[in-house]
Motif scaffolding. Structure first.
Motif, mmCIF file in Angstrom:
data_model
loop_
_atom_site.group_PDB
_atom_site.id
_atom_site.type_symbol
_atom_site.label_atom_id
_atom_site.label_comp_id
_atom_site.label_asym_id
_atom_site.label_seq_id
_atom_site.Cartn_x
_atom_site.Cartn_y
_atom_site.Cartn_z
ATOM 1 N N GLU A 39 9.658 6.065 -0.780
ATOM 2 C CA GLU A 39 8.508 6.226 0.088
ATOM 3 C C GLU A 39 7.980 4.862 0.509
ATOM 4 O OE1 GLU A 39 5.657 8.719 -1.881
ATOM 5 O OE2 GLU A 39 6.842 10.533 -1.532
ATOM 6 N N ASP B 194 5.052 2.376 1.353
ATOM 7 C CA ASP B 194 3.673 2.206 0.891
ATOM 8 C C ASP B 194 3.033 1.002 1.582
ATOM 9 O OD1 ASP B 194 2.214 0.368 -1.565
ATOM 10 O OD2 ASP B 194 1.381 2.342 -1.137
ATOM 11 N N PRO C 124 -3.940 -1.103 1.021
ATOM 12 C CA PRO C 124 -4.191 0.215 1.619
ATOM 13 C C PRO C 124 -4.971 0.132 2.920
ATOM 14 C CG PRO C 124 -4.679 0.222 -0.741
ATOM 15 C CD PRO C 124 -4.442 -1.197 -0.365
ATOM 16 N N LYS D 160 4.054 -3.549 4.430
ATOM 17 C CA LYS D 160 4.713 -2.359 3.897
ATOM 18 C C LYS D 160 5.739 -2.729 2.835
ATOM 19 C CE LYS D 160 4.112 0.575 7.977
ATOM 20 N NZ LYS D 160 4.773 1.315 9.065
ATOM 21 N N HIS E 73 5.125 5.158 -6.369
ATOM 22 C CA HIS E 73 4.113 5.242 -5.313
ATOM 23 C C HIS E 73 2.884 5.988 -5.828
ATOM 24 C CE1 HIS E 73 3.163 6.298 -0.832
ATOM 25 N NE2 HIS E 73 2.361 5.375 -1.321
ATOM 26 N N LYS F 127 1.002 3.599 -8.151
ATOM 27 C CA LYS F 127 0.364 2.515 -7.386
ATOM 28 C C LYS F 127 -0.864 3.026 -6.634
ATOM 29 C CE LYS F 127 0.029 -0.459 -3.685
ATOM 30 N NZ LYS F 127 -0.617 -0.245 -2.384
ATOM 31 N N THR F 128 -0.735 4.216 -6.032
ATOM 32 C CA THR F 128 -1.853 4.801 -5.289
ATOM 33 C C THR F 128 -3.016 5.131 -6.210
ATOM 34 O OG1 THR F 128 -0.295 5.759 -3.705
ATOM 35 C CG2 THR F 128 -2.504 6.684 -3.729
#
Length: 575
Positions: free
Chosen positions: A532, A534, A538, A550, A558, A561-562
């Motif tokens: 994915e 990322d 953000p 990115k 992911h 990390k999110t």
């Protein structure tokens, strides 16, 4: 270790996935080497060790509850997703105990036909246990599988099979047996398969239980006396094991053929290239091809299988035979053209061959693709333009990337023309009282690169429709011979990961920049991993939607990390 660190280690988010994957991969490499050396006792000992390993159980659970696209599909127990705490509980329960539940029968349509294919969906526990058993069995069989088997194997794919066919006919015109096995997954003989497994009794018993548990269709139980259910995690591996040996049988038969040449040359003159249950046999002599068909039919009968007459045919790569020239395989049309429209190919000495080998997207797949785009466009007859572009772009990108390894430029141009005509009709239907010039100016604009861009507005920041012809043609490099991802050659495999034809362009460029590694865990990406894109900073924290901001991560990385960067928290404006 303090209490806070211990608590973190006991949570799903606190699992050190880098260490987990490294431990599992080390064991798999040892199984692979032991299998290569023929040390059966060591293979079985290491398989027992792996199936009892907590790291392997964690990895198996993650693959079926987090990474898998079908993670929300329920089995007969109705359970379709697990929370993080429930995943850890499942890890504790996983055990090769010789038990299993029936699968749930689901019927799905076959692409391009009116037929339906039966899927057998196991319960989540069985899926996780099958993933665990697969981790143990796969390296053992990767050391044995034949070099021209490409379906459902790690780091191998359909583009390798197509390139293998190209190499087999590049310098010679040949006859082709294009064959398909009838209901391969549904007809495999259980006893023959279990005998062929070559694993220890407890694991064989567990696999036998999965084969014999039966299916539930519309609340009714049906026994399974043959076949392995499509939908099971381990089923593709079992199908490959069942079909293992076909290539060697054909080549051994070729050695006995009369005529000039050594046994090695006779063996090399024939090719059997298989992708799952589809395969082709290539040889210069028609009689040899017919004899091979008989031999294969006899060989398959021992496994309870047979060739499907409607999809089994003999053709020639250059000349017409029984009304056909060339072959269609995995969505590609492969054939040779005489000198005229195309320039002659050359052999290794630079001599003219009198024909050229060309591989293109098949007409059937082109039609299916254009029909699919047409359905999407008609579905959005009253939607905003941006909604239509949002749905079309992934379809165009994915299809174009799949065919970006062959002679597809003319096909791309044709598809772009068809899409333009479909969109033109779409725009006129939306505004029947407006002129063609007005609708054209509303929906098509110019930008720096080209004119007639279907986009939301003028300028580089406009949201625009992708063109098929924007996709560059990049030749695929076939995997070398019997190489396996478990052989430990990290340089070779990491360099291949950066040039994957099925990968979107953005992901490919990020892979190349990251040298095949995940920026979060630092592990090499492997075939089958869900990747994915990322945003490093953000968007909610002021980051830009640019290539420089990115990175490419594993799906599970992911998620971690999110959760840690606070990007899921609402901004002051949103609050």
């Amino acid at each position: 270790m303090n209490t806070e660190k211990m608590d973190k280690c006991n949570t799903w988010q606190g699992v050190n996935w880098k260490a987990v994957e490294r431990q599992v991969f080390k064991l798999q490499k040892r199984i692979y080497r032991a299998s290569q050396n023929g040390d059966v006792k060591l293979v079985h000992k290491l398989q027992r060790l792996l199936t009892k390993s907590r790291s392997a159980k964690l990895l198996a659970t993650r693959r079926v509850t987090q990474d898998n696209q079908g993670k929300n599909t329920p089995g007969v127990d109705g359970v379709k997703s697990l929370k993080q705490k429930e995943r850890l509980e499942l890890v504790k329960k996983l055990k090769v105990n010789g038990k299993g539940k029936p699968t749930r029968r689901v019927w799905i349509p076959k692409p391009g036909t009116k037929e339906k294919r039966p899927l057998g969906i196991p319960v989540i526990y069985d899926r996780a246990l099958q993933a665990l058993v697969k981790l143990a069995l796969e390296p053992q069989w990767e050391a044995k599988f034949e070099p021209n088997s490409y379906g459902f194997r790690p780091a191998r794919g359909c583009h390798d099979a197509i390139d293998a066919i190209f190499k087999a006919i590049r310098y010679k015109q040949k006859f082709v047996l294009d064959a398909d096995i009838a209901k391969c997954f549904d007809k495999i003989n259980h006893e023959k398969l279990l005998t062929k497994l070559e694993t220890y009794p407890k694991l064989r018993k567990q696999i036998k239980v999965w084969l014999k548990t039966g299916v539930i269709d519309k609340f009714q139980w049906f026994p399974t006396e043959e076949g392995t259910p499509q939908g099971g995690v381990i089923s593709p591996l079992l199908a490959n094991i069942a079909l293992h040996g076909m290539e060697n049988m054909v080549k051994t038969f070729a050695e006995t053929l009369k005529g000039k040449g050594s046994r090695t040359n006779k063996r090399d003159a024939i090719s059997l290239i298989r992708y799952a249950d589809d395969f082709v046999v290539l040889h210069e002599n028609l009689e040899v091809i017919k004899q091979c068909q008989e031999k294969i039919n006899s060989w398959l009968a021992e496994m309870g299988l047979e060739l499907k007459p409607s999809k089994t045919k003999i053709s020639h790569t250059l000349n017409e035979h029984e009304g056909q020239v060339g072959l269609d395989f995995l969505g590609f049309t492969i054939r040779q053209f005489p000198v005229g429209k195309h320039q002659s190919g050359e052999n290794t000495k630079g001599q003219k061959l009198g024909f050229k080998t060309i591989i293109k997207p098949s007409k059937a797949k082109i039609k299916l693709h254009n029909d699919k785009l047409g359905k999407v466009i008609r579905k959005h007859k009253s939607s905003p333009q941006i909604a239509l572009i949002t749905e079309l772009n992934p379809i165009i990108r994915g299809w174009s990337n799949y065919y970006a390894t062959v002679c597809s430029k003319d096909t791309y141009s044709y598809c772009d023309t068809v899409v333009y005509q479909q969109l033109k009709r779409w725009s006129l239907r939306r505004h029947p009282k407006k002129s063609r010039t007005w609708t054209t100016n509303k929906y098509w604009h110019s930008n720096k690169d080209r004119n007639w861009v279907f986009s939301t507005r003028k300028g580089e920041d406009a949201f625009k429709l992708l063109n098929h012809s924007d996709t560059p043609i990049i030749r695929h490099v076939k995997v070398k011979g019997e190489r396996s991802i478990f052989d430990g050659d990290l340089v070779y495999w990491s360099s291949r990961l950066g040039k994957h034809p099925e990968m979107p362009i953005e992901k490919s460029s990020l892979l190349k920049r990251q040298k095949g590694k995940c920026n979060h865990c630092g592990l090499m990406f492997k075939d089958g991993d869900l990747l994915e894109v990322d945003h490093i900073i953000p968007i909610s924290k002021g980051g830009k939607n640019s290539y420089a901001n990115k990175q490419l991560l594993h799906r599970h990385c992911h998620d971690v990390k999110t959760a840690n960067d606070g990007s899921l928290q609402k901004t002051p404006k949103e609050a």
